[in-house]
Design a protein around this motif. Structure first.
Motif, PDB file in Angstrom:
ATOM      1  N   SER A  45       8.235  24.761  53.110  1.00  0.00           N
ATOM      2  CA  SER A  45       7.116  24.823  52.203  1.00  0.00           C
ATOM      3  C   SER A  45       6.022  24.291  52.893  1.00  0.00           C
ATOM      4  CB  SER A  45       7.660  24.085  50.994  1.00  0.00           C
ATOM      5  OG  SER A  45       6.484  23.765  50.089  1.00  0.00           O
ATOM      6  N   LYS A  46       4.726  25.215  52.619  1.00  0.00           N
ATOM      7  CA  LYS A  46       3.494  24.789  53.206  1.00  0.00           C
ATOM      8  C   LYS A  46       3.022  23.372  52.381  1.00  0.00           C
ATOM      9  CE  LYS A  46       1.679  28.806  52.023  1.00  0.00           C
ATOM     10  NZ  LYS A  46       2.889  29.483  51.844  1.00  0.00           N
ATOM     11  N   ARG A  47       3.311  23.355  51.242  1.00  0.00           N
ATOM     12  CA  ARG A  47       2.868  22.074  50.403  1.00  0.00           C
ATOM     13  C   ARG A  47       3.637  20.906  50.913  1.00  0.00           C
ATOM     14  NH1 ARG A  47       3.534  22.884  44.239  1.00  0.00           N
ATOM     15  NH2 ARG A  47       4.881  24.498  44.730  1.00  0.00           N
ATOM     16  N   LEU A  48       4.717  21.012  51.814  1.00  0.00           N
ATOM     17  CA  LEU A  48       5.419  19.935  52.159  1.00  0.00           C
ATOM     18  C   LEU A  48       5.254  19.625  53.817  1.00  0.00           C
ATOM     19  CD1 LEU A  48       9.059  20.433  50.456  1.00  0.00           C
ATOM     20  CD2 LEU A  48       7.166  18.899  49.931  1.00  0.00           C
ATOM     21  N   ASN A  49       4.314  20.561  54.235  1.00  0.00           N
ATOM     22  CA  ASN A  49       4.060  20.468  55.731  1.00  0.00           C
ATOM     23  C   ASN A  49       2.612  20.978  55.899  1.00  0.00           C
ATOM     24  OD1 ASN A  49       7.103  20.317  57.093  1.00  0.00           O
ATOM     25  ND2 ASN A  49       7.392  21.858  55.360  1.00  0.00           N
ATOM     26  N   CYS A  50       1.860  19.895  55.611  1.00  0.00           N
ATOM     27  CA  CYS A  50       0.440  20.214  55.818  1.00  0.00           C
ATOM     28  C   CYS A  50      -0.519  18.842  55.839  1.00  0.00           C
ATOM     29  CB  CYS A  50      -0.115  21.250  54.732  1.00  0.00           C
ATOM     30  SG  CYS A  50      -0.127  20.219  53.044  1.00  0.00           S
ATOM     31  N   ILE A  51      -1.576  18.940  56.041  1.00  0.00           N
ATOM     32  CA  ILE A  51      -2.742  17.961  56.281  1.00  0.00           C
ATOM     33  C   ILE A  51      -3.702  17.937  55.071  1.00  0.00           C
ATOM     34  CG2 ILE A  51      -4.602  16.625  57.123  1.00  0.00           C
ATOM     35  CD1 ILE A  51      -3.796  17.647  59.994  1.00  0.00           C
ATOM     36  N   VAL A  52      -3.596  17.048  54.140  1.00  0.00           N
ATOM     37  CA  VAL A  52      -4.371  17.217  52.869  1.00  0.00           C
ATOM     38  C   VAL A  52      -5.338  16.201  52.811  1.00  0.00           C
ATOM     39  CG1 VAL A  52      -4.501  17.331  50.157  1.00  0.00           C
ATOM     40  CG2 VAL A  52      -2.253  17.870  51.662  1.00  0.00           C
ATOM     41  N   PRO A  53      -6.551  16.559  53.314  1.00  0.00           N
ATOM     42  CA  PRO A  53      -7.939  15.685  53.246  1.00  0.00           C
ATOM     43  C   PRO A  53      -8.171  15.248  51.878  1.00  0.00           C
ATOM     44  CG  PRO A  53      -8.302  17.259  54.900  1.00  0.00           C
ATOM     45  CD  PRO A  53      -7.145  17.878  53.853  1.00  0.00           C
ATOM     46  N   LEU A  54      -8.435  14.026  51.417  1.00  0.00           N
ATOM     47  CA  LEU A  54      -8.683  13.786  50.080  1.00  0.00           C
ATOM     48  C   LEU A  54      -9.739  12.815  49.700  1.00  0.00           C
ATOM     49  CD1 LEU A  54      -5.031  12.317  49.529  1.00  0.00           C
ATOM     50  CD2 LEU A  54      -6.216  14.482  48.537  1.00  0.00           C
ATOM     51  N   ASP A  55     -10.886  13.130  50.695  1.00  0.00           N
ATOM     52  CA  ASP A  55     -12.330  12.300  50.555  1.00  0.00           C
ATOM     53  C   ASP A  55     -13.369  13.300  51.402  1.00  0.00           C
ATOM     54  OD1 ASP A  55     -14.724  10.756  50.693  1.00  0.00           O
ATOM     55  OD2 ASP A  55     -13.743   8.843  51.352  1.00  0.00           O
ATOM     56  N   PRO A  56     -14.009  13.901  50.561  1.00  0.00           N
ATOM     57  CA  PRO A  56     -15.232  14.575  51.231  1.00  0.00           C
ATOM     58  C   PRO A  56     -16.102  13.771  52.397  1.00  0.00           C
ATOM     59  CG  PRO A  56     -15.284  14.700  48.719  1.00  0.00           C
ATOM     60  CD  PRO A  56     -14.176  13.498  48.919  1.00  0.00           C
ATOM     61  N   SER A  57     -16.187  12.784  52.397  1.00  0.00           N
ATOM     62  CA  SER A  57     -16.668  11.976  53.421  1.00  0.00           C
ATOM     63  C   SER A  57     -16.218  11.567  54.456  1.00  0.00           C
ATOM     64  CB  SER A  57     -17.593  10.798  52.710  1.00  0.00           C
ATOM     65  OG  SER A  57     -16.694   9.779  52.393  1.00  0.00           O
ATOM     66  N   ASP A  58     -14.966  11.762  54.701  1.00  0.00           N
ATOM     67  CA  ASP A  58     -14.072  11.105  55.604  1.00  0.00           C
ATOM     68  C   ASP A  58     -13.909  12.284  56.768  1.00  0.00           C
ATOM     69  OD1 ASP A  58     -12.209  10.162  57.357  1.00  0.00           O
ATOM     70  OD2 ASP A  58     -10.595   9.999  55.785  1.00  0.00           O
ATOM     71  N   HIS A  59     -14.722  12.449  57.639  1.00  0.00           N
ATOM     72  CA  HIS A  59     -14.551  13.230  58.592  1.00  0.00           C
ATOM     73  C   HIS A  59     -14.853  12.912  59.865  1.00  0.00           C
ATOM     74  CE1 HIS A  59     -18.963  13.445  58.643  1.00  0.00           C
ATOM     75  NE2 HIS A  59     -18.997  13.780  57.314  1.00  0.00           N
ATOM     76  N   ARG A  60     -14.874  11.593  60.396  1.00  0.00           N
ATOM     77  CA  ARG A  60     -15.012  10.949  61.477  1.00  0.00           C
ATOM     78  C   ARG A  60     -13.798  11.254  62.517  1.00  0.00           C
ATOM     79  NH1 ARG A  60     -12.190   7.955  58.534  1.00  0.00           N
ATOM     80  NH2 ARG A  60     -10.687   6.297  59.124  1.00  0.00           N
TER      81      ARG A  60
END
Length: 259
Positions: A45-60
């Motif tokens: 399942s893609k939902r079980l195997n992915c990166i989910v970024p959860l903060d629009p400002s966290d791109h360092r």
């Protein structure tokens, strides 16, 4: 165009993402900053195997973090996938686009106010708590391999909020429809909802969904949510009849030729 938009209700997105994680738990969850890295070795399942970024400002340090994640996914035999919700940093999405990633699926997250919904006075189908029976029915309805049974059992057993397993089984044809309803305080999520292809357009989906939503409301839920691939016109038409409306969308990205 980003999955996020100026009109996105970010507090609602955060809440629905949180209940979504609890309703369909990955076997392994680690955080790299605010990026949630979800992996499940036994289920694709893609939902079980992915990166989910959860903060629009966290791109360092995007490149280094993506490379760390790629190696982790590779150890699980999985391709690296980014799930872009309205919480994803636009800078990250621009970066992966420029790096040759492509978006390959869009999913709509829909909600409905259960308190205002007209539902039958009785349940046509009562919820079961038999995980094994539900898994057998779900695999049969979806036409999926029985080899997924152990992984599905692990996922469903890990769901902590109260859950109801709804099934229609025909003595002659076996399982014909399934739905999982996960009630998380005042929110109810409809998961694994499916009707066997040979029994579609018979009203069975309406009956099963009505029972699941009425059970959720009786149990104290005030709002229901679900996720549906944006190209699934038949399912979207059914959900609109119930009053479901789009809250936001998310997208899956991957880079072909890379792990």
């Amino acid at each position: 165009m980003q999955a996020s938009s100026p009109q996105s209700n970010l507090p609602l997105v955060r809440r629905l993402e949180a209940v979504g994680f609890r309703a369909w738990p990955a076997a392994s969850v680690v955080y790299d900053g605010s990026w949630q890295v979800r992996l499940t070795g036994g289920h694709p399942s893609k939902r079980l195997n992915c990166i989910v970024p959860l903060d629009p400002s966290d791109h360092r340090d995007m490149e280094q973090r993506l490379e760390r994640a790629r190696k982790r996914f590779e150890s699980y035999g999985r391709p690296l996938i980014v799930r872009e919700t309205p919480l994803a940093p636009p800078v990250l999405i621009d970066h992966i686009k420029a790096d040759g990633w492509r978006m390959f699926e869009t999913v709509d997250v829909l909600t409905v106010d259960l308190t205002a919904l007209a539902l039958p006075d009785t349940l046509d189908y009562l919820p079961s708590h038999d995980i094994g029976r539900f898994i057998d029915a779900s695999l049969a309805v979806e036409g999926e391999s029985i080899a997924l049974k152990p992984a599905l059992a692990e996922i469903l057993s890990a769901i902590k909020p109260p859950s109801g397993f709804f099934m229609k089984e025909d003595p002659a044809n076996g399982a014909v429809a399934v739905a999982l309803c996960v009630q998380d305080n005042d929110l109810a999520g409809i998961m694994s909802f499916a009707v066997a292809e040979a029994h579609r357009r018979e009203g069975i989906g309406t009956q099963i969904l009505s029972s699941a939503l009425r059970w959720a409301r009786i149990s104290g839920a005030r709002q229901a949510w679900l996720q549906v691939v944006s190209t699934n016109a038949t399912a979207l038409a059914l959900y609109r009849k119930f009053g479901f409306r789009k809250a936001y969308e998310y997208r899956y990205w991957w880079r072909e030729g890379r792990g």
